[in-house]
Design an enzyme around this catalytic site. Structure first.
Site, PDB file in Angstrom:
ATOM      1  N   ARG A   5       0.846  -1.186   0.000  1.00  0.00           N
ATOM      2  CA  ARG A   5       0.000   0.000   0.000  1.00  0.00           C
ATOM      3  C   ARG A   5       0.876   1.229   0.000  1.00  0.00           C
ATOM      4  NH1 ARG A   5      -4.890   0.631   4.128  1.00  0.00           N
ATOM      5  NH2 ARG A   5      -3.354   0.144   5.706  1.00  0.00           N
ATOM      6  N   THR A  55      -1.039   7.487  -0.973  1.00  0.00           N
ATOM      7  CA  THR A  55      -2.284   7.409  -1.765  1.00  0.00           C
ATOM      8  C   THR A  55      -3.161   6.223  -1.340  1.00  0.00           C
ATOM      9  OG1 THR A  55      -1.240   5.960  -3.381  1.00  0.00           O
ATOM     10  CG2 THR A  55      -1.069   8.335  -3.776  1.00  0.00           C
ATOM     11  N   ASP A  87      -2.478  -3.631  12.726  1.00  0.00           N
ATOM     12  CA  ASP A  87      -1.834  -4.064  11.479  1.00  0.00           C
ATOM     13  C   ASP A  87      -1.664  -5.591  11.510  1.00  0.00           C
ATOM     14  OD1 ASP A  87       0.344  -2.693   9.216  1.00  0.00           O
ATOM     15  OD2 ASP A  87       0.395  -4.838   9.652  1.00  0.00           O
ATOM     16  N   ASP A 109       1.954  -6.983  10.902  1.00  0.00           N
ATOM     17  CA  ASP A 109       2.835  -6.786  12.064  1.00  0.00           C
ATOM     18  C   ASP A 109       2.479  -7.732  13.198  1.00  0.00           C
ATOM     19  OD1 ASP A 109       4.491  -4.864  11.012  1.00  0.00           O
ATOM     20  OD2 ASP A 109       3.262  -3.183  11.704  1.00  0.00           O
TER      21      ASP A 109
HETATM   22  N1  URA Z   1      -4.507  -3.592   7.057  1.00  0.00           N
HETATM   23  C1  URA Z   1      -4.316  -3.967   8.358  1.00  0.00           C
HETATM   24  O1  URA Z   1      -3.418  -4.739   8.641  1.00  0.00           O
HETATM   25  N2  URA Z   1      -5.127  -3.463   9.289  1.00  0.00           N
HETATM   26  C2  URA Z   1      -6.140  -2.615   9.007  1.00  0.00           C
HETATM   27  O2  URA Z   1      -6.865  -2.204   9.919  1.00  0.00           O
HETATM   28  C3  URA Z   1      -6.321  -2.254   7.660  1.00  0.00           C
HETATM   29  C4  URA Z   1      -5.495  -2.762   6.707  1.00  0.00           C
END
Ligand code: URA
Length: 227
Positions: free
Chosen positions: A122, A126, A218, A221
């Protein structure tokens, strides 16, 4: 499993696409494990273990309508005709890197499935998806695809992955995530209305940084312990 149309979010009726292409996996075991995963104090090991267990449970739902064929077998007592699935026709496509956290659980339920990988990151400014890796098995025209990514957030990665996969003319494509939000569902369904979405939860909203709220943080992570 309840169709999403029966449990739409009253708080966001304007954003809630109502249709039977969204499958909410509301089994108590799934919901329980998801709650444990959301907790910020869940360790990396706990998070990964729960994701693995949840992936197995989700695999049952997503493969519910898989075609079977009859074969003749012999039980200790007699010959009989019994059903088998052709797991090799199924491809799990992981959206890297968090999608890999779902693969092991799914493969333990369908060990004969093939695996593809799509690398998308990502762009932090953007939030659009940029492809850096794409590796699929051969003969994709003959295969049913299940795309896996724990989070369907903006929908950008899912849309980009499905765009690329459709170029290969597979027999079908389904999308499986752990968590999504009305914005993610709306985006993926607008781009690919033919792709059913399987999810364990539809959360309240997306924040300005593209994270799902309340969410679980995340996913990458938390799976790999990188933060
Ligand atoms: N990706 C993630 O890991 N967590 C989110 O909340 C959104 C996208």
């Amino acid at each position: 499993m309840a169709p999403y149309s029966e449990i739409h979010d009253e708080a966001h009726p304007h954003m809630t696409p109502r249709n039977d292409k969204v499958h909410l996996i509301d089994h108590p075991l799934v919901q329980h494990k998801l709650t444990l995963m959301r907790r910020k104090d869940a360790s990396t090991n706990t998070f990964r273990t729960l994701l693995n267990e949840l992936s197995m449970l989700m695999a049952y739902e997503v493969t519910r309508d898989m075609p079977t064929q009859n074969i003749e077998i012999e039980t200790p007592l007699e010959k009989t005709i019994s059903k088998v699935i052709d797991g090799k026709k199924l491809v799990f496509v992981s959206i890297l890197r968090a999608g890999n956290g779902i693969l092991e659980g799914m493969l333990s339920v369908v060990p004969g499935a093939r695996v593809g990988h799509v690398g998308l990151y990502r762009d932090p400014k953007t939030l659009t998806a940029v492809e850096y890796y794409f590796k699929m098995p051969h003969d994709m025209e003959a295969r049913d695809i299940v795309v896996v990514d724990p989070m369907l957030a903006t929908g950008n990665s899912a849309i980009a992955a499905v765009d690329r996969l459709k170029e290969l003319n597979p027999k079908s494509i389904k999308f499986v995530c752990l968590l999504t939000c009305p914005e993610g569902i709306a985006a993926l369904q607008k781009a690919h209305p033919d792709v059913p979405i399987y999810t364990a939860a539809i959360d309240r909203e997306l924040n300005d940084h593209g994270y799902i709220l309340p969410g679980l943080g995340d996913a990458g992570d938390r799976i790999f312990g990188t933060k």
